[in-house]
Design a protein around this motif. Structure first.
Motif, PDB file in Angstrom:
ATOM      1  N   ALA A 143      22.902   8.035 -71.113  1.00 54.57           N
ATOM      2  CA  ALA A 143      23.155   7.201 -69.938  1.00 54.57           C
ATOM      3  C   ALA A 143      22.799   8.008 -68.702  1.00 54.57           C
ATOM      4  O   ALA A 143      22.846   9.241 -68.705  1.00 54.57           O
ATOM      5  N   GLY A 144      22.424   7.282 -67.640  1.00 55.90           N
ATOM      6  CA  GLY A 144      22.136   7.963 -66.382  1.00 55.90           C
ATOM      7  C   GLY A 144      21.021   7.288 -65.623  1.00 55.90           C
ATOM      8  O   GLY A 144      20.592   6.170 -65.963  1.00 55.90           O
ATOM      9  N   PRO A 145      20.525   7.934 -64.583  1.00 60.55           N
ATOM     10  CA  PRO A 145      19.412   7.372 -63.808  1.00 60.55           C
ATOM     11  C   PRO A 145      18.230   7.050 -64.716  1.00 60.55           C
ATOM     12  O   PRO A 145      17.794   7.894 -65.513  1.00 60.55           O
ATOM     13  N   ALA A 146      17.721   5.844 -64.602  1.00 57.47           N
ATOM     14  CA  ALA A 146      16.763   5.340 -65.582  1.00 57.47           C
ATOM     15  C   ALA A 146      15.503   6.193 -65.700  1.00 57.47           C
ATOM     16  O   ALA A 146      14.951   6.342 -66.790  1.00 57.47           O
ATOM     17  N   ARG A 147      15.029   6.755 -64.597  1.00 56.43           N
ATOM     18  CA  ARG A 147      13.797   7.547 -64.642  1.00 56.43           C
ATOM     19  C   ARG A 147      14.037   8.968 -65.130  1.00 56.43           C
ATOM     20  O   ARG A 147      13.088   9.735 -65.285  1.00 56.43           O
ATOM     21  N   GLU A 148      15.291   9.337 -65.395  1.00 57.17           N
ATOM     22  CA  GLU A 148      15.609  10.704 -65.825  1.00 57.17           C
ATOM     23  C   GLU A 148      16.088  10.775 -67.265  1.00 57.17           C
ATOM     24  O   GLU A 148      16.327  11.862 -67.785  1.00 57.17           O
ATOM     25  N   VAL A 149      16.251   9.629 -67.940  1.00 53.20           N
ATOM     26  CA  VAL A 149      16.776   9.593 -69.306  1.00 53.20           C
ATOM     27  C   VAL A 149      15.646   9.265 -70.271  1.00 53.20           C
ATOM     28  O   VAL A 149      14.882   8.316 -70.060  1.00 53.20           O
ATOM     29  N   ASP A 150      15.521  10.049 -71.336  1.00 54.12           N
ATOM     30  CA  ASP A 150      14.500   9.799 -72.351  1.00 54.12           C
ATOM     31  C   ASP A 150      14.859   8.548 -73.163  1.00 54.12           C
ATOM     32  O   ASP A 150      16.040   8.291 -73.440  1.00 54.12           O
ATOM     33  N   LEU A 151      13.848   7.803 -73.567  1.00 58.09           N
ATOM     34  CA  LEU A 151      14.010   6.657 -74.456  1.00 58.09           C
ATOM     35  C   LEU A 151      13.293   6.945 -75.776  1.00 58.09           C
ATOM     36  O   LEU A 151      12.656   7.988 -75.921  1.00 58.09           O
ATOM     37  N   SER A 152      13.402   6.008 -76.729  1.00 58.89           N
ATOM     38  CA  SER A 152      12.759   6.235 -78.028  1.00 58.89           C
ATOM     39  C   SER A 152      12.220   4.925 -78.591  1.00 58.89           C
ATOM     40  O   SER A 152      12.971   4.104 -79.119  1.00 58.89           O
ATOM     41  N   SER A 153      10.932   4.737 -78.445  1.00 60.85           N
ATOM     42  CA  SER A 153      10.216   3.584 -78.989  1.00 60.85           C
ATOM     43  C   SER A 153      10.885   2.250 -78.687  1.00 60.85           C
ATOM     44  O   SER A 153      11.277   1.512 -79.587  1.00 60.85           O
ATOM     45  N   PRO A 154      11.045   1.897 -77.409  1.00 61.37           N
ATOM     46  CA  PRO A 154      11.545   0.556 -77.079  1.00 61.37           C
ATOM     47  C   PRO A 154      10.547  -0.486 -77.581  1.00 61.37           C
ATOM     48  O   PRO A 154       9.362  -0.428 -77.260  1.00 61.37           O
ATOM     49  N   TRP A 155      11.044  -1.465 -78.390  1.00 65.69           N
ATOM     50  CA  TRP A 155      10.130  -2.402 -79.040  1.00 65.69           C
ATOM     51  C   TRP A 155      10.175  -3.788 -78.415  1.00 65.69           C
ATOM     52  O   TRP A 155       9.214  -4.532 -78.475  1.00 65.69           O
ATOM     53  N   ASP A 156      11.315  -4.172 -77.847  1.00 72.11           N
ATOM     54  CA  ASP A 156      11.398  -5.470 -77.197  1.00 72.11           C
ATOM     55  C   ASP A 156      12.436  -5.407 -76.095  1.00 72.11           C
ATOM     56  O   ASP A 156      13.288  -4.492 -76.064  1.00 72.11           O
ATOM     57  N   VAL A 157      12.388  -6.386 -75.200  1.00 71.60           N
ATOM     58  CA  VAL A 157      13.311  -6.458 -74.062  1.00 71.60           C
ATOM     59  C   VAL A 157      13.714  -7.916 -73.852  1.00 71.60           C
ATOM     60  O   VAL A 157      12.952  -8.844 -74.149  1.00 71.60           O
ATOM     61  N   ALA A 158      14.933  -8.119 -73.331  1.00 69.36           N
ATOM     62  CA  ALA A 158      15.410  -9.465 -73.001  1.00 69.36           C
ATOM     63  C   ALA A 158      16.487  -9.335 -71.945  1.00 69.36           C
ATOM     64  O   ALA A 158      17.267  -8.369 -71.948  1.00 69.36           O
TER      65      ALA A 158
END
Length: 613
Positions: free
Chosen positions: A289-304
Motif C-alpha cells: 500500500a502507498g503512493p501509487a507511483r511508488e508501489v510495485d505491482l505484479s502483472s495486473p490483468w484486468d481493471v474495473a
C-alpha cells in the motif's frame, strides 16, 4: 543448507522428447547432442501459468546478452487439456513473444525424465551435457546469469565451449488488424477500444468492430509516456472507463500487464500517462500500500471501477488490489498471495490468477482463471465462489453451479438481467451464470480462446483472441446445449505410502548468498491438502522446511498444497547494505496413497541440484 556447498554433481541430462515436436526452429528437430558445446537452459512452462510468463520476461536479458553461448529451450508441459493442443502452443509462443526454441511435450515425457514437480522450473545443462542446477519458481534470473558466466569461463578454458548462432528461427509475421487481442471496452462515442496485446498497442475500432480509427502506442515493447504515436506499452490487457466519480472523466485506465503498471489514456488527445506502478515486479516483502507511483505491482490483468475505486485483478500475486483516484494510492483489497480457492473475508481469501473483472452496483464479479472459477466480492469486501472447486478440476459442463465446470476463463461480463457471461477461454465458449437460479448454460461455442466480451445494444461482442478479431453475437433466448466433459489436470500423481511422509523443501542459497536470519526465521512452510481429510497431521504453517506429514490411509488420492519461502542476502561482511532476495514457490502435488509408495517427497525451492530427485 550450506551456501558454500558444491555447486553441482555430474548428472547426465536426459534426452529432450516431445510428441508435438519443435517450434521456432524453422522446422528443424533437435537432440541434446546437437546442442553440445552450448549452455542449455530448459524452461519447463505452460502458457496458462502467470509465473511461467514472468520467467519468459526474466530470461529475455539473459538470452540477449549470451546469445552466442546460451540456448534457452522452452519445454511446454501442459496443465489444461487445451494446452495439449499443438495449435494452442503455436499460438502461445507467438502471443507471448517467445524468442527461443520450444519443445511441445503434450504427454509430459521430458517433464517426467527431469523429475519436475512445478511450473515453472528451470534446469541448466553445461556444455558437456550434464545437469548443473535446477530452480523452481520465478526470480532466479540473477543466479542463473552468475552460473552462466562461471560456466562460460570454465568451459572456454577447457575448450568445450562452442560459440555461434543458436537454433532460433523467428516465425513469419501475419498481416492481421489485431494480433491476439486481450480485452475490449465500449467507448462513449460508440466505438470500441481493444488491447492489441501482442503488438503492444491499443486499437480504437469503429462501431462495426473492424474499421481502425486510430492506434495508441508505438507498437514496440516498452514503457514510455507521451503522445499516442510514441508512448509504449508491454502486453496491455484490461481496460476501464474513468468517470466523474473517479476524478478523471474522458479517460481510460489500462492494465499494462508486463510493465506491472496502470496507465491512463486521454480519449481526446490519445496522450498516455502512468497512474500506478514503478515498472518493477512486486516481490514478497515489498510494500502492499502507498503512493501509487511508488508501489510495485505484479502483472495486473484486468481493471474495473467498483465503489469509486479502480479494482485490479493482480494475476501475478493472486490478489485483488485497488487504485484510489482521490488520493492516488494503491492497496491490497483481497488475497494472501497463496494460490488456491478459499472464500471469506478479503484478508483471508485465496485466488489463482484473477484475470477478468466486471462490476455491478453490489458485486464485483471475477474470473479466477487457474481455479476455473467464477467468483465475486460483495460491498463488505468478502469473497464468494459461484462456480468452481479448485486448481485441478475443470471441464465443460452445464447445470447447477455446484457441479458446473469451466476451463481457465479469462473474462466476465455483467448482463442486463443480473446474470453474467463468462468468456470460457480454454473451452472456446461463451457461458452464462444466473444467480437467481444457480444455473450455468452455454451461450455460444466454436469461438477461439475468447478472452473478454462487451455489450453493444442487444448484442454481445466477443474478443476471439486466437482468431485475432471481435465477433458479434446476438444473445440467444435459450442456451446451446453441449455434451458435458469433466477433466482433472493431467500431471501424473506421485505414489506415496500411507502413514508418515517426510516433506523436504530443498533450498540452497545462490552462490555468494546466505540465509538471512537477522530478524528471525528466514524460511516459512505452509502445508494443506485437498481434501482436508488427506492429512491427519502436518498441515499449517511453520519455519522449518522439513516436516513429517501423516497421511490418512482411508483417502486414496488428493492434492498436497505446499507453499515455501526463504530469504537470502549477499554473503559479504564488508558490505554494510547487502542485497536481499526472497525465494517463494507454491506447489500443488497430486498424490495417490498406495502401499508401495514413497515415504519422502522432495521439492526444490532454489539452488543447485545434487541429482534428479
Amino acid at each position: 543448507m550450506n551456501g558454500n556447498a558444491p555447486r553441482r554433481a555430474r548428472v547426465r541430462a536426459p534426452e529432450l522428447i516431445g510428441k508435438g515436436g519443435w517450434l521456432n526452429t524453422g522446422g528443424s528437430q533437435y537432440t541434446l547432442a546437437d546442442l553440445r558445446g552450448r549452455i542449455v537452459v530448459l524452461d519447463f512452462w505452460t502458457f496458462c501459468c502467470i509465473n511461467c510468463l514472468h520467467v519468459l520476461d526474466e530470461l529475455r536479458e539473459l538470452e540477449e546478452k549470451h546469445r552466442d553461448t546460451v540456448v534457452v529451450v522452452g519445454v511446454h508441459s501442459p496443465k489444461f487439456v487445451h494446452e495439449a493442443e499443438h495449435r494452442a502452443v503455436v499460438d502461445a509462443v507467438e502471443r507471448y513473444g517467445v524468442e527461443h526454441p520450444v519443445l511441445d511435450d503434450p504427454e509430459l515425457a521430458t517433464w517426467k525424465q527431469y523429475a519436475v514437480r512445478a511450473w515453472p522450473t528451470l534446469v541448466v545443462i553445461d556444455p558437456e551435457g550434464y545437469v548443473v542446477a535446477q530452480h523452481a519458481g520465478e526470480g532466479h534470473a540473477h543466479a542463473i546469469a552468475k552460473l552462466v558466466a562461471e560456466l562460460e569461463a570454465e568451459h572456454a578454458a577447457k575448450g568445450t565451449l562452442r560459440r555461434g548462432d543458436g537454433p532460433y528461427v523467428p516465425p513469419e509475421p501475419e498481416p492481421t488488424t489485431l494480433r491476439f487481442p486481450g480485452k475490449a471496452l465500449l467507448l462513449p462515442s460508440g466505438n470500441l477500444l481493444v488491447s492489441d496485446t501482442t503488438r503492444h498497442q491499443l486499437v480504437e475500432l469503429a462501431a462495426d468492430g473492424e474499421t481502425v480509427v486510430r492506434r495508441i502506442g508505438s507498437g514496440v515493447r516498452g514503457f514510455a509516456d507521451g503522445p499516442a504515436q510514441t508512448a509504449a506499452f508491454n502486453e496491455p490487457q484490461g481496460l476501464a472507463l474513468l468517470g466523474e466519480g473517479e476524478g478523471d472523466a474522458g479517460a481510460v485506465v489500462v492494465a499494462d500487464t508486463v510493465n506491472h503498471a496502470l496507465r491512463r489514456v486521454d480519449l481526446v488527445t490519445g496522450e498516455v500517462g502512468t497512474l500506478a506502478g514503478t515498472g518493477r515486479q512486486w516481490w514478497q516483502g515489498a510494500p502492499t500500500a502507498g503512493p501509487a507511483r511508488e508501489v510495485d505491482l505484479s502483472s495486473p490483468w484486468d481493471v474495473a471501477v467498483f465503489g469509486g475505486r479502480v479494482w485490479i485483478a493482480m494475476a501475478g500475486v493472486h490478489q485483488l488490489w485497488a487504485y484510489d483516484p482521490a488520493d492516488a494510492t494503491v492497496a491490497v483489497t483481497a488475497g494472501t498471495t497463496n494460490e488456491g480457492l478459499v472464500d471469506g473475508a478479503g484478508a483471508e481469501a485465496w485466488f489463482a490468477q484473477p484475470s477478468g473483472l466486471a462490476a455491478t452496483e453490489d458485486r464485483l464479479w471475477l474470473a479466477d482463471s487457474e481455479t476455473s472459477a467464477l467468483r465475486w466480492v460483495d460491498l463488505d469486501g468478502a469473497v464468494h465462489t459461484a462456480v468452481g472447486t479448485g486448481l485441478f478440476d475443470f471441464g465443460h459442463r452445464d447445470g447447477a453451479a455446484e457441479q458446473a465446470l469451466f476451463q481457465h476463463p479469462l473474462g466476465v461480463t455483467a448482463l442486463p438481467d443480473g446474470s453474467v457471461a463468462v468468456s470460457d477461454t480454454y473451452n472456446h465458449a461463451l457461458r452464462r451464470y444466473d444467480p437467481a437460479t444457480g444455473e450455468v448454460t452455454t451461450l455460444a461455442t466454436d469461438l477461439r480462446e475468447p478472452s473478454d466480451a462487451v455489450l453493444v445494444g442487444g448484442d454481445i461482442v466477443v474478443v476471439e483472441s486466437a482468431r485475432h478479431r471481435l465477433t458479434r453475437l446476438r444473445l440467444p433466448e435459450e442456451a446451446v446445449r453441449v455434451a458435458a466433459v469433466a477433466h482433472r489436470t493431467q500431471r501424473a500423481a506421485t505414489d506415496v505410502a500411507p502413514g508418515t511422509l517426510r516433506l523436504d523443501v530443498v533450498f540452497q542459497a545462490p552462490t555468494g548468498q546466505k540465509l538471512d536470519d537477522r530478524y528471525g526465521p528466514s524460511t516459512r512452510l505452509l502445508v494443506s491438502s485437498t481434501p482436508p481429510e488427506l492429512l491427519l497431521t502436518g498441515d499449517g504453517a511453520g519455519a522449518d522446511l522439513t516436516r513429517e506429514l501423516v497421511l490418512n490411509s482411508a483417502v486414496t488420492e488428493g492434492v498436497l498444497h505446499v507453499s515455501a519461502m526463504a530469504a537470502s542476502c549477499d554473503d559479504d561482511t564488508a558490505n554494510e547494505y547487502p542485497a536481499c532476495h526472497v525465494h517463494q514457490q507454491d506447489w500443488g502435488v497430486p498424490v495417490r496413497v498406495v502401499r508401495e509408495g514413497v515415504t519422502r517427497l522432495p521439492l526444490v525451492l532454489a539452488g543447485a541440484v545434487d541429482g534428479l530427485l
